[in-house]
Design an enzyme around this catalytic site. Structure first.
Site, PDB file in Angstrom:
ATOM      1  N   SER A 122       0.884  -1.181   0.142  1.00 43.83           N
ATOM      2  CA  SER A 122       0.079  -0.007   0.034  1.00 43.83           C
ATOM      3  C   SER A 122       0.928   1.239  -0.145  1.00 43.83           C
ATOM      4  O   SER A 122       0.341   2.459  -0.307  1.00 43.83           O
ATOM      5  CB  SER A 122      -0.883  -0.018   1.211  1.00 43.83           C
ATOM      6  OG  SER A 122      -0.119   0.398   2.463  1.00 43.83           O
ATOM      7  N   LYS A 145       0.672   5.041   6.606  1.00 42.25           N
ATOM      8  CA  LYS A 145       0.261   5.915   5.534  1.00 42.25           C
ATOM      9  C   LYS A 145       0.734   7.047   5.699  1.00 42.25           C
ATOM     10  O   LYS A 145       1.337   7.693   6.664  1.00 42.25           O
ATOM     11  CB  LYS A 145      -1.593   5.720   5.773  1.00 42.25           C
ATOM     12  CG  LYS A 145      -2.096   4.405   5.949  1.00 42.25           C
ATOM     13  CD  LYS A 145      -2.101   3.639   4.416  1.00 42.25           C
ATOM     14  CE  LYS A 145      -2.745   2.316   4.647  1.00 42.25           C
ATOM     15  NZ  LYS A 145      -2.374   1.245   3.860  1.00 42.25           N
TER      16      LYS A 145
END
Length: 170
Positions: free
Chosen positions: A38, A91
């Site tokens: 990701s 993230k």
């Protein structure tokens, strides 16, 4: 008697270094593995199922930013999943409290509430992030990623990247 003194000294030293290590890990910094794609290409640019976790990036997470929640757009953070607090995600911060965030897939505009941030992975096609679960509370953030420490050929400072035209301050 000499063996007893040696063992006692060794035990005291191990206990002392263990407490020091635990304090540093709890209050100042720790090492966190980054799994999945990701955040590719920033982390784990190549996936190698044969090598498994040996090829996963391991990063240094500093915790000084938590004292006053000092984050900036583009910081990479580690946070607990809003749905499962045992899972940690890595993230990039796209929006901070008060920002308006444009979501490219749905063309919606979302305002980030106070005490929250909007996070997204660098690889949107394989990232479970705020586009799925919305803004996350700043209280779930565990620290900011500053360096890649493993594998050795990838040791480097993690740069802050701003996603232009994705947010507008309130």
């Amino acid at each position: 008697m000499a063996a007893h003194n040696f063992l006692w000294s060794l035990t005291k030293n191990c206990f002392t270094f263990g407490l020091i290590g635990l304090t540093i890990s709890d209050r100042y910094a720790s090492i966190v593995p980054v799994r999945g794609s990701s955040m590719s290409p920033t982390f784990n640019p190549t996936t190698d199922s044969f090598m498994g976790s040996l090829s996963d990036d391991h990063v240094l997470m500093e915790k000084f930013c938590l004292q006053k929640y000092k984050f900036s757009h583009g910081d990479v953070v580690v946070f607990c999943s809003p749905s499962n607090h045992k899972e940690k995600h890595v993230k990039r911060i796209i929006g901070l409290p008060g920002d308006w965030i444009g979501t490219p897939m749905t063309n919606d505009v979302v305002k980030v509430p106070n005490g929250h941030c909007w996070v997204e992975g660098d690889n949107p096609s394989s990232s479970l992030d705020s586009r799925s679960f919305g803004p996350i509370p700043l209280g779930l953030v565990k620290g900011r990623v500053t360096h890649i420490l493993w594998p050795p050929q990838r040791v480097t400072h993690v740069e802050r990247k701003n996603h232009q035209n994705r947010h507008s301050p309130s």
